[in-house]
Design a protein around this motif. Sequence first.
Motif, PDB file in Angstrom:
ATOM      1  N   GLU A  46      -6.781   5.795  -3.044  1.00  0.00           N
ATOM      2  CA  GLU A  46      -6.900   5.870  -4.496  1.00  0.00           C
ATOM      3  C   GLU A  46      -5.865   6.798  -5.123  1.00  0.00           C
ATOM      4  O   GLU A  46      -5.651   6.753  -6.327  1.00  0.00           O
ATOM      5  CB  GLU A  46      -8.313   6.296  -4.886  1.00  0.00           C
ATOM      6  CG  GLU A  46      -9.334   5.208  -4.606  1.00  0.00           C
ATOM      7  CD  GLU A  46     -10.766   5.656  -4.810  1.00  0.00           C
ATOM      8  OE1 GLU A  46     -10.992   6.855  -5.086  1.00  0.00           O
ATOM      9  OE2 GLU A  46     -11.654   4.802  -4.681  1.00  0.00           O
ATOM     10  N   THR A  47      -5.210   7.619  -4.302  1.00  0.00           N
ATOM     11  CA  THR A  47      -4.203   8.544  -4.834  1.00  0.00           C
ATOM     12  C   THR A  47      -2.777   8.117  -4.503  1.00  0.00           C
ATOM     13  O   THR A  47      -1.842   8.852  -4.802  1.00  0.00           O
ATOM     14  CB  THR A  47      -4.427   9.961  -4.283  1.00  0.00           C
ATOM     15  OG1 THR A  47      -4.240   9.948  -2.858  1.00  0.00           O
ATOM     16  CG2 THR A  47      -5.812  10.471  -4.627  1.00  0.00           C
ATOM     17  N   ARG A  49       0.183   5.290  -5.100  1.00  0.00           N
ATOM     18  CA  ARG A  49       0.618   4.283  -6.058  1.00  0.00           C
ATOM     19  C   ARG A  49       1.141   3.033  -5.336  1.00  0.00           C
ATOM     20  O   ARG A  49       1.865   3.138  -4.360  1.00  0.00           O
ATOM     21  CB  ARG A  49       1.737   4.860  -6.920  1.00  0.00           C
ATOM     22  CG  ARG A  49       2.177   4.005  -8.070  1.00  0.00           C
ATOM     23  CD  ARG A  49       3.390   4.605  -8.781  1.00  0.00           C
ATOM     24  NE  ARG A  49       3.302   6.030  -9.010  1.00  0.00           N
ATOM     25  CZ  ARG A  49       2.843   6.594 -10.123  1.00  0.00           C
ATOM     26  NH1 ARG A  49       2.433   5.855 -11.107  1.00  0.00           N
ATOM     27  NH2 ARG A  49       2.819   7.908 -10.249  1.00  0.00           N
ATOM     28  N   CYS A  50       0.793   1.868  -5.851  1.00  0.00           N
ATOM     29  CA  CYS A  50       1.323   0.612  -5.318  1.00  0.00           C
ATOM     30  C   CYS A  50       2.791   0.502  -5.722  1.00  0.00           C
ATOM     31  O   CYS A  50       3.121   0.627  -6.896  1.00  0.00           O
ATOM     32  CB  CYS A  50       0.536  -0.576  -5.850  1.00  0.00           C
ATOM     33  SG  CYS A  50       1.213  -2.165  -5.325  1.00  0.00           S
ATOM     34  N   SER A  57      -3.359   1.828  -8.011  1.00  0.00           N
ATOM     35  CA  SER A  57      -3.355   2.450  -6.696  1.00  0.00           C
ATOM     36  C   SER A  57      -3.384   1.343  -5.652  1.00  0.00           C
ATOM     37  O   SER A  57      -3.708   0.193  -5.957  1.00  0.00           O
ATOM     38  CB  SER A  57      -4.574   3.358  -6.543  1.00  0.00           C
ATOM     39  OG  SER A  57      -5.747   2.582  -6.470  1.00  0.00           O
ATOM     40  N   SER A  99       2.987   9.073  -4.773  1.00  0.00           N
ATOM     41  CA  SER A  99       1.738   9.829  -4.857  1.00  0.00           C
ATOM     42  C   SER A  99       1.379  10.114  -6.318  1.00  0.00           C
ATOM     43  O   SER A  99       2.216  10.536  -7.101  1.00  0.00           O
ATOM     44  CB  SER A  99       1.883  11.146  -4.095  1.00  0.00           C
ATOM     45  OG  SER A  99       0.722  11.904  -4.228  1.00  0.00           O
ATOM     46  N   TYR A 100       0.111   9.887  -6.643  1.00  0.00           N
ATOM     47  CA  TYR A 100      -0.362  10.241  -7.982  1.00  0.00           C
ATOM     48  C   TYR A 100      -0.541  11.752  -8.125  1.00  0.00           C
ATOM     49  O   TYR A 100      -0.597  12.260  -9.232  1.00  0.00           O
ATOM     50  CB  TYR A 100      -1.707   9.561  -8.287  1.00  0.00           C
ATOM     51  CG  TYR A 100      -1.583   8.129  -8.736  1.00  0.00           C
ATOM     52  CD1 TYR A 100      -0.832   7.777  -9.839  1.00  0.00           C
ATOM     53  CD2 TYR A 100      -2.237   7.112  -8.054  1.00  0.00           C
ATOM     54  CE1 TYR A 100      -0.729   6.467 -10.261  1.00  0.00           C
ATOM     55  CE2 TYR A 100      -2.145   5.796  -8.465  1.00  0.00           C
ATOM     56  CZ  TYR A 100      -1.398   5.481  -9.568  1.00  0.00           C
ATOM     57  OH  TYR A 100      -1.297   4.181  -9.977  1.00  0.00           O
TER      58      TYR A 100
END
Length: 135
Positions: A46-47, A49-50, A57, A99-100
């Motif tokens: 979830e953290t 990034r695609c 995410s 990375s978010y």
Amino acid sequence: MKMLIAMSLALAAAPAVAQTALPPAPWADRQIPDADQERAAKALMETIRCLTCQSQSIADSNASMAADMRSQIRERIMAGEKPEAIRAWLVSRYGDWVSYAPTADPILWPLWAAPLILLALGLFLVRGRIGRRRP
């Protein structure tokens, strides 16, 4: 006219032909049997990034690149690797943008300080304007 129709049909069919023939990643959509490991993998996914979608995410994306990344994360967690080590590996491979979670590198300090400096400047200007209006 027939040539135009044939070209239109060829262009419309191009995305269907462009689909990959590779098999899906083995752990892309399967959960890890150990619930704690799956929870750690899901939290990490979830953290991240695609890289294809850029606004989702990898946990939410259906892109094949995101599926490969989900599979790699699950495989590494099952091998005993810690989520932060996996994040570091992904960042070293794809860059900070993947990375978010924001980094605190010294080169980014002006970026983090800019809003505070602008807010202080705004308050200073407002104080000066209000101070001039009083007799």
